[in-house]
Design an enzyme around this catalytic site. Structure first.
Site, PDB file in Angstrom:
ATOM      1  N   THR A   1       0.827  -1.203   0.000  1.00 15.55           N
ATOM      2  CA  THR A   1       0.000   0.000   0.000  1.00 15.55           C
ATOM      3  C   THR A   1       0.867   1.261   0.000  1.00 15.55           C
ATOM      4  OG1 THR A   1      -1.658   1.230   1.242  1.00 15.55           O
ATOM      5  CG2 THR A   1      -0.206  -0.148   2.536  1.00 15.55           C
TER       6      THR A   1
ATOM      7  N   SER B   1      -1.909   3.195  10.466  1.00 13.44           N
ATOM      8  CA  SER B   1      -2.855   2.312  11.181  1.00 13.44           C
ATOM      9  C   SER B   1      -2.155   0.970  11.401  1.00 13.44           C
ATOM     10  CB  SER B   1      -4.126   2.079  10.359  1.00 13.44           C
ATOM     11  OG  SER B   1      -3.854   1.214   9.263  1.00 13.44           O
TER      12      SER B   1
ATOM     13  N   TYR C   1      -3.280  -1.752  10.386  1.00  9.03           N
ATOM     14  CA  TYR C   1      -3.345  -2.415   9.072  1.00  9.03           C
ATOM     15  C   TYR C   1      -2.163  -2.001   8.201  1.00  9.03           C
ATOM     16  CZ  TYR C   1      -4.035  -2.279   4.097  1.00  9.03           C
ATOM     17  OH  TYR C   1      -3.801  -2.339   2.751  1.00  9.03           O
ATOM     18  N   HIS C   2      -1.966  -0.676   8.056  1.00  9.79           N
ATOM     19  CA  HIS C   2      -0.876  -0.217   7.188  1.00  9.79           C
ATOM     20  C   HIS C   2       0.474  -0.738   7.710  1.00  9.79           C
ATOM     21  CE1 HIS C   2      -3.979   2.776   5.833  1.00  9.79           C
ATOM     22  NE2 HIS C   2      -3.374   2.599   4.676  1.00  9.79           N
TER      23      HIS C   2
ATOM     24  N   LYS D   1       1.439  -4.147   6.474  1.00 10.57           N
ATOM     25  CA  LYS D   1       2.026  -4.164   5.119  1.00 10.57           C
ATOM     26  C   LYS D   1       3.517  -3.844   5.177  1.00 10.57           C
ATOM     27  CE  LYS D   1      -1.752  -4.716   2.555  1.00 10.57           C
ATOM     28  NZ  LYS D   1      -1.970  -5.845   1.656  1.00 10.57           N
TER      29      LYS D   1
HETATM   30  P1  NAD Z   1     -10.939  -7.644   0.105  1.00  8.21           P
HETATM   31  O1  NAD Z   1     -11.051  -7.746   1.574  1.00  8.21           O
HETATM   32  O2  NAD Z   1     -12.158  -7.391  -0.690  1.00  8.21           O
HETATM   33  O3  NAD Z   1     -10.233  -8.971  -0.468  1.00  8.21           O
HETATM   34  C1  NAD Z   1      -9.277  -9.709   0.246  1.00  8.21           C
HETATM   35  C2  NAD Z   1      -9.646 -11.172   0.125  1.00  8.21           C
HETATM   36  O4  NAD Z   1      -8.672 -11.953   0.830  1.00  8.21           O
HETATM   37  C3  NAD Z   1     -11.013 -11.479   0.743  1.00  8.21           C
HETATM   38  O5  NAD Z   1     -11.813 -12.189  -0.169  1.00  8.21           O
HETATM   39  C4  NAD Z   1     -10.665 -12.311   1.980  1.00  8.21           C
HETATM   40  O6  NAD Z   1     -11.663 -13.279   2.271  1.00  8.21           O
HETATM   41  C5  NAD Z   1      -9.340 -12.950   1.586  1.00  8.21           C
HETATM   42  N1  NAD Z   1      -8.489 -13.277   2.746  1.00  8.21           N
HETATM   43  C6  NAD Z   1      -8.146 -12.461   3.781  1.00  8.21           C
HETATM   44  N2  NAD Z   1      -7.375 -13.132   4.646  1.00  8.21           N
HETATM   45  C7  NAD Z   1      -7.197 -14.377   4.142  1.00  8.21           C
HETATM   46  C8  NAD Z   1      -6.502 -15.531   4.585  1.00  8.21           C
HETATM   47  N3  NAD Z   1      -5.837 -15.543   5.746  1.00  8.21           N
HETATM   48  N4  NAD Z   1      -6.531 -16.661   3.820  1.00  8.21           N
HETATM   49  C9  NAD Z   1      -7.224 -16.682   2.650  1.00  8.21           C
HETATM   50  N5  NAD Z   1      -7.908 -15.625   2.189  1.00  8.21           N
HETATM   51  C10 NAD Z   1      -7.895 -14.471   2.927  1.00  8.21           C
HETATM   52  O7  NAD Z   1      -9.821  -6.525  -0.186  1.00  8.21           O
HETATM   53  P2  NAD Z   1      -9.464  -5.775  -1.558  1.00  8.21           P
HETATM   54  O8  NAD Z   1     -10.010  -4.415  -1.483  1.00  8.21           O
HETATM   55  O9  NAD Z   1      -9.779  -6.644  -2.708  1.00  8.21           O
HETATM   56  O10 NAD Z   1      -7.896  -5.648  -1.389  1.00  8.21           O
HETATM   57  C11 NAD Z   1      -7.049  -6.690  -1.849  1.00  8.21           C
HETATM   58  C12 NAD Z   1      -5.604  -6.370  -1.481  1.00  8.21           C
HETATM   59  O11 NAD Z   1      -5.205  -5.138  -2.068  1.00  8.21           O
HETATM   60  C13 NAD Z   1      -5.364  -6.237   0.013  1.00  8.21           C
HETATM   61  O12 NAD Z   1      -4.142  -6.841   0.349  1.00  8.21           O
HETATM   62  C14 NAD Z   1      -5.301  -4.736   0.233  1.00  8.21           C
HETATM   63  O13 NAD Z   1      -4.502  -4.425   1.328  1.00  8.21           O
HETATM   64  C15 NAD Z   1      -4.709  -4.252  -1.076  1.00  8.21           C
HETATM   65  N6  NAD Z   1      -5.121  -2.871  -1.392  1.00  8.21           N
HETATM   66  C16 NAD Z   1      -6.442  -2.573  -1.556  1.00  8.21           C
HETATM   67  C17 NAD Z   1      -6.811  -1.261  -1.869  1.00  8.21           C
HETATM   68  C18 NAD Z   1      -8.253  -0.845  -2.041  1.00  8.21           C
HETATM   69  O14 NAD Z   1      -8.502   0.360  -2.228  1.00  8.21           O
HETATM   70  N7  NAD Z   1      -9.216  -1.758  -2.016  1.00  8.21           N
HETATM   71  C19 NAD Z   1      -5.814  -0.281  -2.022  1.00  8.21           C
HETATM   72  C20 NAD Z   1      -4.472  -0.630  -1.836  1.00  8.21           C
HETATM   73  C21 NAD Z   1      -4.133  -1.942  -1.528  1.00  8.21           C
HETATM   74  N1  USQ Z   2     -11.794   9.729   4.417  1.00 11.03           N
HETATM   75  C1  USQ Z   2     -12.695  10.783   4.570  1.00 11.03           C
HETATM   76  N2  USQ Z   2     -14.018  10.478   4.571  1.00 11.03           N
HETATM   77  C2  USQ Z   2     -14.490   9.205   4.416  1.00 11.03           C
HETATM   78  C3  USQ Z   2     -13.563   8.154   4.250  1.00 11.03           C
HETATM   79  C4  USQ Z   2     -12.224   8.451   4.264  1.00 11.03           C
HETATM   80  O1  USQ Z   2     -12.318  11.950   4.701  1.00 11.03           O
HETATM   81  O2  USQ Z   2     -15.708   9.008   4.438  1.00 11.03           O
HETATM   82  C5  USQ Z   2     -10.352  10.033   4.386  1.00 11.03           C
HETATM   83  C6  USQ Z   2      -9.520   9.276   5.407  1.00 11.03           C
HETATM   84  O3  USQ Z   2      -9.446   9.962   6.631  1.00 11.03           O
HETATM   85  C7  USQ Z   2      -8.181   9.166   4.691  1.00 11.03           C
HETATM   86  C8  USQ Z   2      -8.566   9.095   3.223  1.00 11.03           C
HETATM   87  O4  USQ Z   2      -9.896   9.587   3.124  1.00 11.03           O
HETATM   88  O5  USQ Z   2      -7.447  10.349   4.875  1.00 11.03           O
HETATM   89  C9  USQ Z   2      -8.520   7.702   2.654  1.00 11.03           C
HETATM   90  O6  USQ Z   2      -9.315   6.827   3.435  1.00 11.03           O
HETATM   91  P1  USQ Z   2      -9.883   5.454   2.826  1.00 11.03           P
HETATM   92  O7  USQ Z   2     -10.706   4.797   3.867  1.00 11.03           O
HETATM   93  O8  USQ Z   2     -10.476   5.708   1.503  1.00 11.03           O
HETATM   94  O9  USQ Z   2      -8.523   4.647   2.534  1.00 11.03           O
HETATM   95  P2  USQ Z   2      -7.448   3.993   3.506  1.00 11.03           P
HETATM   96  O10 USQ Z   2      -7.899   3.882   4.894  1.00 11.03           O
HETATM   97  O11 USQ Z   2      -6.159   4.713   3.252  1.00 11.03           O
HETATM   98  O12 USQ Z   2      -7.354   2.514   2.944  1.00 11.03           O
HETATM   99  C10 USQ Z   2      -7.633   2.164   1.584  1.00 11.03           C
HETATM  100  C11 USQ Z   2      -7.795   0.657   1.530  1.00 11.03           C
HETATM  101  C12 USQ Z   2      -6.483   0.006   1.948  1.00 11.03           C
HETATM  102  C13 USQ Z   2      -5.347   0.535   1.100  1.00 11.03           C
HETATM  103  C14 USQ Z   2      -5.281   2.050   1.138  1.00 11.03           C
HETATM  104  C15 USQ Z   2      -4.301   2.617   0.130  1.00 11.03           C
HETATM  105  O13 USQ Z   2      -8.854   0.250   2.392  1.00 11.03           O
HETATM  106  O14 USQ Z   2      -6.593  -1.401   1.799  1.00 11.03           O
HETATM  107  O15 USQ Z   2      -4.130   0.009   1.555  1.00 11.03           O
HETATM  108  O16 USQ Z   2      -6.578   2.578   0.764  1.00 11.03           O
HETATM  109  S1  USQ Z   2      -3.437   4.017   0.756  1.00 11.03           S
HETATM  110  O17 USQ Z   2      -4.411   5.027   1.139  1.00 11.03           O
HETATM  111  O18 USQ Z   2      -2.565   4.454  -0.288  1.00 11.03           O
HETATM  112  O19 USQ Z   2      -2.711   3.574   1.925  1.00 11.03           O
END
Ligand code: NAD
Ligand code: USQ
Length: 409
Positions: free
Chosen positions: A144, A179, A181-182, A185
């Site tokens: 991320t 966070s 979560y972050h 990664k």
């Molecule tokens: P998502 O939660 O929709 O998909 C993740 C999938 O992985 C789910 O189907 C879940 O069931 C599966 N999973 C989780 N833990 C598991 C485990 N231990 N074993 C097997 N399966 C497991 O998330 P997404 O939005 O599709 O994101 C996918 C990836 O991309 C994530 O790693 C996320 O961090 C990364 N990412 C997402 C975004 C975004 O904006 N959605 C942005 C940047 C990075």
């Molecule tokens: N935000 C608002 N209002 C909202 C939702 C979010 O102002 O209703 C703000 C948050 O405070 C943050 C920004 O928008 O500053 C982004 O929040 P987000 O929830 O859209 O994204 P984030 O928490 O950063 O996480 C998402 C994905 C995560 C991925 C990440 C990429 O859930 O899996 O890793 O985006 S990045 O942002 O580059 O880290």
């Protein structure tokens, strides 16, 4: 190529599996359905209805004539991971399978621990399985942009040249994630880089920005092929949320001043980037980082764009920020490596937002207004969102209960 998509039942994994399958690759999908269980735990649901994995796979075969192999299991189970790799024998493993919500990881201790164990242990099992079964397998790992945080200098693609007291080296770019979560990664990145160094594995860490969009050329071929779309305060991401909020007449929930700036990309570009990484693999022993986003926007700019694109009236509300993050800051991040490999981005414009608004409008009856407000507070060590809740773990059923009236926004 033979490509295994871990997390292939999720928002991004499913459309990526279809895209790679249609592009002529042999694709396998792995998932433990944790994402579906978070919905049960929190009492929310995807805005767009999603079919069960086996049904999706059947429909894909009917529509395209192409088969997807499926493996249901948990990456934190090392035996399962090894079995799948031995059976499928991939050239590349695309690893999406992690708990990906920052707010979910900040609910309380249990959810933070769950997130880091799930993500870090799953990736570690995978690294061991690759090293033991076939070190030439290319690991394409979803990281991320949030690993870097928001430093007051330009962000590079993974590494930065530093001169310190007269000596110079190229070192991993400093990480300031926002966070637990972050942070998971960041821990993954360190483990992967180390495994490449000691075992000669090859890996591409895709530091992806926030993804928007729901439709891809493959998912629109049949309603049963749709991917999920989250708008709730825990899993919904900012632009997807704003589009749903506009459609149901909810004020756009800008946290604080709205100056938070992030890298973003269209869901169709996620698919293209992952394919480019697979078809242009890292060298044996190489750990490389691509910053996977195409443009950056502040939250305030995104809100303005939605206001402009929506045909009706939309209000913007500046909420007391639930997160601890800089609201006004410098942001300039390099992102040339995927462009150099041939990525042609879909840039965000009024018609992209209009198509997102159309998806939201089609399913507006499924919106639960109570799910919109942000409910997780970074400063609190236990969110009031959950009572006696516990996160999903391998083999256990979630027990969290949602308190409808406890929004802290
Ligand atoms: P998502 O939660 O929709 O998909 C993740 C999938 O992985 C789910 O189907 C879940 O069931 C599966 N999973 C989780 N833990 C598991 C485990 N231990 N074993 C097997 N399966 C497991 O998330 P997404 O939005 O599709 O994101 C996918 C990836 O991309 C994530 O790693 C996320 O961090 C990364 N990412 C997402 C975004 C975004 O904006 N959605 C942005 C940047 C990075
Ligand atoms: N935000 C608002 N209002 C909202 C939702 C979010 O102002 O209703 C703000 C948050 O405070 C943050 C920004 O928008 O500053 C982004 O929040 P987000 O929830 O859209 O994204 P984030 O928490 O950063 O996480 C998402 C994905 C995560 C991925 C990440 C990429 O859930 O899996 O890793 O985006 S990045 O942002 O580059 O880290």
């Amino acid at each position: 190529m033979r490509i295994l998509v871990l997390g292939g039942d999720g928002y991004l994994g499913w459309p990526t599996a279809l895209h790679l399958s249609r592009a002529g690759h042999e694709v396998g999908v792995v998932d433990n359905f944790a994402r579906r269980q978070y919905d049960y735990e929190m009492g929310v649901d995807s805005l767009v209805p999603v079919c069960q994995l086996q049904q999706r796979v059947r429909v894909w075969e009917e529509v395209s004539g192409l088969r997807l192999a499926t493996f249901v299991g948990d990456l934190t189970d090392a035996t399962f991971v090894s079995r799948v790799l031995r059976e499928f024998r991939p050239d590349s493993v695309v690893h999406f399978a992690e708990q990906r919500s920052a707010p979910y990881s900040m609910i309380d201790r249990q959810h933070a621990v769950y997130t880091q164990v799930n993500n870090v242990v799953g990736t570690l099992n995978l690294l061991y399985a690759i090293a033991e079964i076939d070190p030439t397998i290319h690991l394409v790992k979803l990281g991320t942009m949030g690993e870097y945080g928001t430093p007051n200098i330009d962000i590079e693609e993974g590494f930065i040249e530093i001169t310190h007291r007269g000596r110079t080296d190229v070192l991993p770019y400093p990480k300031q994630p926002g966070s637990f979560y972050h942070l998971s990664k960041v821990h993954d990145s360190h483990n992967i880089m180390f495994a490449c160094r000691i075992w000669g594995l090859r890996s591409t860490d895709l530091n992806q920005g926030i993804v928007y969009g729901q439709e891809t050329p493959e998912t629109v071929l049949h309603p049963d092929l749709a991917t999920r779309f989250d708008y709730d305060g825990v899993f919904g991401t900012v632009l997807n949320r704003f589009c749903v909020q506009a459609v149901v007449g909810h004020p756009l929930t800008v946290y604080g001043s709205g100056g938070q700036t992030r890298g973003m990309l269209d869901i169709r570009d996620t698919l293209a980037c992952v394919e480019l990484a697979c078809t242009n693999p890292a060298e044996p022993g190489e750990y490389r980082v691509f910053n996977q986003f195409t443009e950056s926007f502040s939250v305030g700019q995104l809100a303005e764009m939605v206001v402009d694109a929506f045909p009706g009236r939309v209000e913007v509300e500046h909420l007391e920020p639930p997160r601890v993050e800089k609201q006004e800051h410098y942001y300039r991040a390099a992102h040339t490596k995927l462009l150099d490999l041939g990525l042609v981005p879909h840039l965000l414009n009024q018609s992209t937002i209009a198509s997102l608004l159309a998806v939201a409008d089609r399913h507006r009856d499924r919106v639960d207004p109570a799910a919109i407000a942000p409910t997780v507070q970074w400063r609190s060590t236990a969110s009031t969102l959950f009572t006696a809740g516990s996160p999903v773990s391998a083999g256990s059923r979630p027990t969290g209960t949602r308190e409808a009236e406890t929004s802290e926004a």
